[in-house]
Design an enzyme around this catalytic site. Structure first.
Site, PDB file in Angstrom:
ATOM      1  N   ASP A 491       0.869  -1.187   0.000  1.00 51.16           N
ATOM      2  CA  ASP A 491       0.000   0.000   0.000  1.00 51.16           C
ATOM      3  C   ASP A 491       0.897   1.225   0.000  1.00 51.16           C
ATOM      4  O   ASP A 491       1.176   1.831   1.039  1.00 51.16           O
ATOM      5  CB  ASP A 491      -0.927  -0.016   1.225  1.00 51.16           C
ATOM      6  CG  ASP A 491      -1.956   1.103   1.182  1.00 51.16           C
ATOM      7  OD1 ASP A 491      -2.059   1.790   0.144  1.00 51.16           O
ATOM      8  OD2 ASP A 491      -2.658   1.293   2.190  1.00 51.16           O
ATOM      9  N   ASN A 493       0.709   4.336  -0.921  1.00 46.78           N
ATOM     10  CA  ASN A 493       0.264   5.637  -0.418  1.00 46.78           C
ATOM     11  C   ASN A 493      -0.506   5.540   0.893  1.00 46.78           C
ATOM     12  O   ASN A 493      -1.113   6.513   1.338  1.00 46.78           O
ATOM     13  CB  ASN A 493      -0.590   6.352  -1.481  1.00 46.78           C
ATOM     14  CG  ASN A 493      -1.777   5.506  -1.917  1.00 46.78           C
ATOM     15  OD1 ASN A 493      -1.992   4.410  -1.423  1.00 46.78           O
ATOM     16  ND2 ASN A 493      -2.545   6.023  -2.873  1.00 46.78           N
ATOM     17  N   ASN A 495      -3.330   4.317   1.906  1.00 52.10           N
ATOM     18  CA  ASN A 495      -4.731   4.736   1.932  1.00 52.10           C
ATOM     19  C   ASN A 495      -5.692   3.575   2.149  1.00 52.10           C
ATOM     20  O   ASN A 495      -6.903   3.731   1.996  1.00 52.10           O
ATOM     21  CB  ASN A 495      -5.095   5.488   0.641  1.00 52.10           C
ATOM     22  CG  ASN A 495      -5.082   4.573  -0.584  1.00 52.10           C
ATOM     23  OD1 ASN A 495      -4.547   3.464  -0.545  1.00 52.10           O
ATOM     24  ND2 ASN A 495      -5.667   5.051  -1.680  1.00 52.10           N
ATOM     25  N   VAL A 497      -5.923   0.916   0.317  1.00 47.33           N
ATOM     26  CA  VAL A 497      -6.243   0.244  -0.955  1.00 47.33           C
ATOM     27  C   VAL A 497      -4.921  -0.250  -1.537  1.00 47.33           C
ATOM     28  O   VAL A 497      -4.210   0.506  -2.195  1.00 47.33           O
ATOM     29  CB  VAL A 497      -6.950   1.195  -1.936  1.00 47.33           C
ATOM     30  CG1 VAL A 497      -7.307   0.474  -3.226  1.00 47.33           C
ATOM     31  CG2 VAL A 497      -8.195   1.796  -1.289  1.00 47.33           C
ATOM     32  N   GLU A 499      -1.910  -2.230  -3.698  1.00 47.65           N
ATOM     33  CA  GLU A 499      -1.624  -2.426  -5.115  1.00 47.65           C
ATOM     34  C   GLU A 499      -1.063  -3.840  -5.333  1.00 47.65           C
ATOM     35  O   GLU A 499      -0.556  -4.463  -4.405  1.00 47.65           O
ATOM     36  CB  GLU A 499      -0.575  -1.416  -5.601  1.00 47.65           C
ATOM     37  CG  GLU A 499      -0.888   0.041  -5.309  1.00 47.65           C
ATOM     38  CD  GLU A 499      -0.423   0.498  -3.923  1.00 47.65           C
ATOM     39  OE1 GLU A 499      -1.119   1.344  -3.329  1.00 47.65           O
ATOM     40  OE2 GLU A 499       0.619   0.004  -3.448  1.00 47.65           O
ATOM     41  N   ASP A 588      -2.226 -12.620 -14.844  1.00 47.13           N
ATOM     42  CA  ASP A 588      -0.979 -12.731 -15.586  1.00 47.13           C
ATOM     43  C   ASP A 588      -0.712 -11.620 -16.609  1.00 47.13           C
ATOM     44  O   ASP A 588      -0.084 -10.628 -16.289  1.00 47.13           O
ATOM     45  CB  ASP A 588      -0.907 -14.100 -16.269  1.00 47.13           C
ATOM     46  CG  ASP A 588      -0.914 -15.243 -15.261  1.00 47.13           C
ATOM     47  OD1 ASP A 588      -1.066 -14.965 -14.067  1.00 47.13           O
ATOM     48  OD2 ASP A 588      -0.790 -16.398 -15.665  1.00 47.13           O
ATOM     49  N   GLU A 644      -3.620   1.285  -8.656  1.00 48.66           N
ATOM     50  CA  GLU A 644      -4.534   0.609  -7.728  1.00 48.66           C
ATOM     51  C   GLU A 644      -5.558  -0.182  -8.542  1.00 48.66           C
ATOM     52  O   GLU A 644      -6.211   0.373  -9.433  1.00 48.66           O
ATOM     53  CB  GLU A 644      -5.247   1.621  -6.838  1.00 48.66           C
ATOM     54  CG  GLU A 644      -4.322   2.266  -5.820  1.00 48.66           C
ATOM     55  CD  GLU A 644      -5.010   3.308  -4.968  1.00 48.66           C
ATOM     56  OE1 GLU A 644      -4.466   3.654  -3.905  1.00 48.66           O
ATOM     57  OE2 GLU A 644      -6.099   3.785  -5.376  1.00 48.66           O
ATOM     58  N   GLU A 843      -9.136 -25.161 -18.765  1.00 49.71           N
ATOM     59  CA  GLU A 843      -8.659 -23.942 -18.124  1.00 49.71           C
ATOM     60  C   GLU A 843      -9.431 -22.728 -18.623  1.00 49.71           C
ATOM     61  O   GLU A 843      -9.830 -21.859 -17.845  1.00 49.71           O
ATOM     62  CB  GLU A 843      -7.170 -23.787 -18.413  1.00 49.71           C
ATOM     63  CG  GLU A 843      -6.495 -22.658 -17.690  1.00 49.71           C
ATOM     64  CD  GLU A 843      -4.998 -22.630 -17.968  1.00 49.71           C
ATOM     65  OE1 GLU A 843      -4.288 -21.936 -17.223  1.00 49.71           O
ATOM     66  OE2 GLU A 843      -4.531 -23.301 -18.922  1.00 49.71           O
TER      67      GLU A 843
END
Length: 874
Positions: A491, A493, A495, A497, A499, A588, A644, A843
């Site tokens: 995270d 920053n 906040n 949320v 990444e 991916d 994000e 798959e």
């Protein structure tokens, strides 16, 4: 097959002493078995005659779908033609991290000789009824003289058992010679070549150190193998064995890769005899010793073990098939999904302490006991309803290797879950080495979702409230540690949320903690004045001197990477952290992470009236270092993509909600119980953030956010919207993907915005390919058709993955679009190749044609097909 004449004469001459009248191993107890029957026969095509150890299809799957069960490490095929009648000989062997075929269909084939007349009773000429059920393989072979019934079940986590019943159909006593023979496969692979022929390599040519040998044991054989490592196809310890043991006395001659076993039997008119053969795949001498004792007990009372195996499957089906509203075709797919998931279950072995479930026993890179978190959450969610103990163990396998504060390699990653764990730990962790173990990244935050499903199933469906409580008490602290890791190490920053990104790893950074990338350029980058040529006293731009890699440079340092993006004209760019971040998302090579073909990029430039160099900027991905104590301070924790992701934000929203629920459920002495309100507050904050910052009103869809940064390229700069500080603007340029319905699936979307997203999902020119390609297509591809990077045959940029399909239709259902979602689901069942037939669940699928793609017998696809069967059709 050739044996020395004198040896064979002795062998045949000795069997007379073994002859018994109407003897049967069933005589040891009064239990009997019944011929396996089921309403669900031949759900998956189990027939095959392998030609080579690596008998692969175009996607590197084993070509045939062996029956595997009960966590065992081997499987069997039904015969593909009459030559294989009397054998379950197409044996698939799982060697730690890889599965291969050990033998063709005639291996360990039963032969019958009428000694009175001297005539062979040829089973190839028999009238045959050959089929599979969810828990067994069956052959019923009838000639004028005999009926042979053979069926195979798995009776331990290492051993399969074949019951053979021979009935004399004549009015005369039969004096029979029974024999079995076989030969191990000699070819490693056969591949089409450019000349229209086939290139063949033998096992001896390709793997000369394998050195397989067959030798006789008491009433059976054993197959030994030499140590095999570091070849990306076979992993084996020198004390591993494959064993066959019979319940009747036999004499065996073995030579190299061949064997023949013989015995004699007398069967009175219209009477029967029954005997058993046990097949065991064993990893080492310890397992050989332990399982040999078990097999002795099995052969002393075989019927009871066969009956237990039947009862186990009866319970799976009774618990798992609960949807009375489903059509027969939908129920068959539900059974197929259950069979596939149980077939991919591997019992404890090597460094993995409990059972687990792999993505696919037949796919080259997904076999053994390789375990991924992302797959596990989905597999366990489904298996909770029919095999909850394996569901729990699958989750435990992921958490077995959760990083602790005193970890010897990455203590900075306390709470982290590794991307792939395997039969053996790598040498760096004191293991024997592994070719597939991966610590570069983790997977999205759906663990609590899965754990709660297991808890509810234990409590409400299996009447195991004490086990449910123990389960939640066990998992809650580990889930909290994983949740906290995301907010500490991903995270950038701060906040709330996180990444996607990459861990500290030699694939991403130098030993002294600097990110590096590989750049191909027509100019000499060691002379480029825009790049810092020295970082921390070491060369930072290093030319690859290998002539095969002409024009490639390793460029070291985050500042240098940003300079490459801003000022350098390059031909190609390979960013290890970008690859890991894509893996961390579970998607991916998705378009949103900057992946696009060169041809598509050229077309995108044309469509947007940009030069290719200008267009390239829209698809470049930036990173930032995360450090303990802040941007400039402390130890390197890893790398965050400066982006994000809306799906991960949505998973964190539901993760907070599930953790809040668990905090109220766990026992009073469990650490972290007091955090319920904190998690509830976190979920509300993320929900507001998603709907304010991640939705683009001009295109009516949710997107990832490009994180604004200051001139240094890493310091976050927020954008205020409706009083909420957003990291940046939605990344609309890279098109729409299934991440956009993540807020709906997780319940974070508002109804107003959900209506707009569903309209896009239903648009035939966007995601509704089953309507556009009526009668053929499968909807909800992994990139919309308007996405600049869309291609129906690219892994995560067009193919339909069934997890994202399920998330999509459940999202629609939850926001009031149930009928439309059911229509899409029905089209999936109808149009996905082989789904309602006897094809393996795959798959992924082609969105325009429904053609199968990727790995066969794929677990998370099966998990979501089971979920659709169980809870969607009403």
């Amino acid at each position: 097959m050739v044996f020395r004449k004198t040896l064979l004469a002795v062998l045949i001459g000795s069997v007379a002493a073994l002859a018994g009248c109407n003897s049967s191993s069933n005589d040891v107890d009064d239990k009997t078995t019944t011929l396996p029957t089921s309403d669900y026969t031949n759900i998956i095509d189990r027939a095959g005659n392998p030609d080579a150890l690596r008998d692969y299809d175009e996607y590197d799957n084993l070509k045939y779908n062996a029956f595997v069960d009960n966590g065992a490490w081997h499987g069997h095929l039904l015969p593909a033609d009459a030559n294989g009648y009397g054998a379950f000989g197409g044996i698939m062997q799982v060697t730690q991290e890889y599965a291969n075929f050990m033998s063709g269909q005639t291996f360990d084939k039963l032969h019958l000789l009428d000694k009175t007349s001297g005539n062979v009773i040829d089973l190839a000429n028999a009238t045959a009824n050959i089929y599979s059920t969810p828990g067994a393989l069956v052959q019923i072979l009838k000639t004028d003289q005999v009926e042979v019934q053979m069926f195979l079940r798995f009776v331990t986590d290492r051993t399969s058992l074949v019951e053979t019943k021979i009935t004399n159909l004549t009015s005369n006593d039969l004096d029979l010679e029974l024999s079995w023979d076989g030969e191990l496969l000699q070819n490693a692979y056969e591949k089409p070549n450019d000349n229209g022929g086939v290139t063949t390599k033998t096992v001896d040519e390709m793997y000369p150190e394998y050195k397989r040998t067959i030798s006789a044991t008491d009433n059976g054989i054993k197959i030994n193998f030499s140590d095999m490592k570091e070849n990306w196809a076979i992993r084996n310890d020198s004390d591993a064995e494959f064993r066959i043991a019979r319940s009747i006395p036999t004499i065996t001659a073995a030579s190299g890769l061949t064997f023949k076993s013989v015995t004699a039997a007398e069967i009175d008119e219209h009477e029967s005899m029954t005997f058993y053969s046990a097949y065991s795949n064993l990893h080492n001498a310890k397992e050989v010793q332990s399982e040999t004792q078990k097999v002795q007990a099995i052969l002393a009372n075989p019927a009871s073990y066969m009956n237990k195996s039947q009862a186990r499957w009866d319970e799976y089906l009774a618990k798992g098939l609960t949807n009375a509203q489903a059509t027969p075709e939908q129920a068959r797919v539900g059974v197929k999904a259950m069979m596939t998931l149980n077939g991919n279950w591997r019992s404890a072995a090597g460094d993995i302490a409990q059972s687990t479930v792999t993505p696919s026993v037949t796919a080259r890179w997904f076999s053994g006991n390789l375990t991924w978190p992302w797959d596990t959450w989905k597999q366990a969610y489904a298996m909770a309803h029919f095999n909850p103990d394996v569901a729990m163990d699958n989750i435990r396998t992921v958490f077995q290797f959760q990083v602790q504060a005193d970890d010897e390699i990455r203590p900075q990653d306390e709470g982290y879950l590794l991307d792939v764990v395997t039969y053996t730990k790598p040498e760096s962790r004191g293991g024997a080495g592994s070719e597939n173990w991966n610590e570069r990244n983790t997977k999205p935050s759906l663990a609590a979702w899965s754990v709660m499903e297991v808890y509810n199933a234990l409590k409400n469906e299996f009447d195991r409230p004490a086990d449910a409580q123990a389960w939640i008490d066990e998992m809650y602290p580990q889930l909290v540690a994983y949740h906290d890791w995301w907010l500490t190490n991903r995270d950038h920053n701060n906040n709330g949320v996180p990444e996607y990104g990459a861990a500290v790893d030699p694939a991403h950074n130098t030993d002294d903690g600097h990110m590096y990338v590989e750049v191909k350029s027509t100019t000499d980058l060691t002379l480029n004045t825009d790049l810092e040529q020295i970082v921390d006293g070491k060369p930072a731009v290093i030319k690859d001197e290998d002539p095969k890699n002409a024009g490639w440079y390793q460029v070291i340092g985050m500042k240098n990477y940003n300079t490459v993006l801003d000022k350098i004209t390059y031909e190609e760019l390979e960013v290890g952290s970008q690859e890991a971040a894509g893996w961390e998302s579970g998607m991916d090579n998705a378009a949103r992470f900057g992946f696009i073909t060169s041809e598509q990029l050229t077309q995108y430039a044309t469509d947007t009236n940009k030069t290719v160099e200008e267009a390239k900027k829209d698809w470049e991905v930036r990173f930032a270092e995360n450090r303990k104590g802040g941007l400039e301070a402390g130890e390197l924790l890893g790398f965050s993509m400066l982006q994000e992701s809306v799906d991960q934000a949505s998973y964190m929203y539901s993760d907070n909600k599930f953790l809040a629920e668990m905090a109220e459920l766990v026992s009073g002495n469990v650490v972290g119980k007091e955090r319920a309100q904190e998690f509830l507050d976190g979920s509300k904050k993320i929900k507001d953030y998603i709907n304010t910052c991640m939705f683009d009103a001009s295109t009516n869809f949710y997107y990832d956010i490009h994180m604004n940064v200051a001139a240094d390229g890493t310091t976050p700069v927020s954008v205020v919207k409706n009083g909420i500080e957003c990291a940046g603007e939605p990344i609309v340029a890279r098109g729409r993907g299934p991440e956009g319905w993540g807020p709906l699936f997780n319940g974070a979307a508002t109804q107003e915005l959900a209506d707009k997203v569903v309209a896009t999902m239903m648009n035939p020119d966007e995601f509704n390919t089953s309507e556009k390609y009526s009668g053929e297509g499968v909807s909800l591809p992994t990139a919309s058709q308007s996405n600049p990077a869309y291609d129906a045959d690219i892994y995560w940029r067009g193919r339909v993955w069934l997890d994202q399909f399920y998330f999509g239709v459940k999202a629609m259902e939850q926001y009031g679009y149930g009928p439309e979602a059911v229509t899409m689901a029905n089209e999936l069942f109808s149009n996905a190749e082989g789904m309602t037939g006897d094809g393996a669940i795959r798959e992924n699928y082609n969105p325009e044609t429904g053609a199968v793609q990727g790995a066969s017998n794929f677990s998370w696809s099966s998990a979501h097909m089971y979920m659709l069967y169980r809870g969607f059709f009403k």
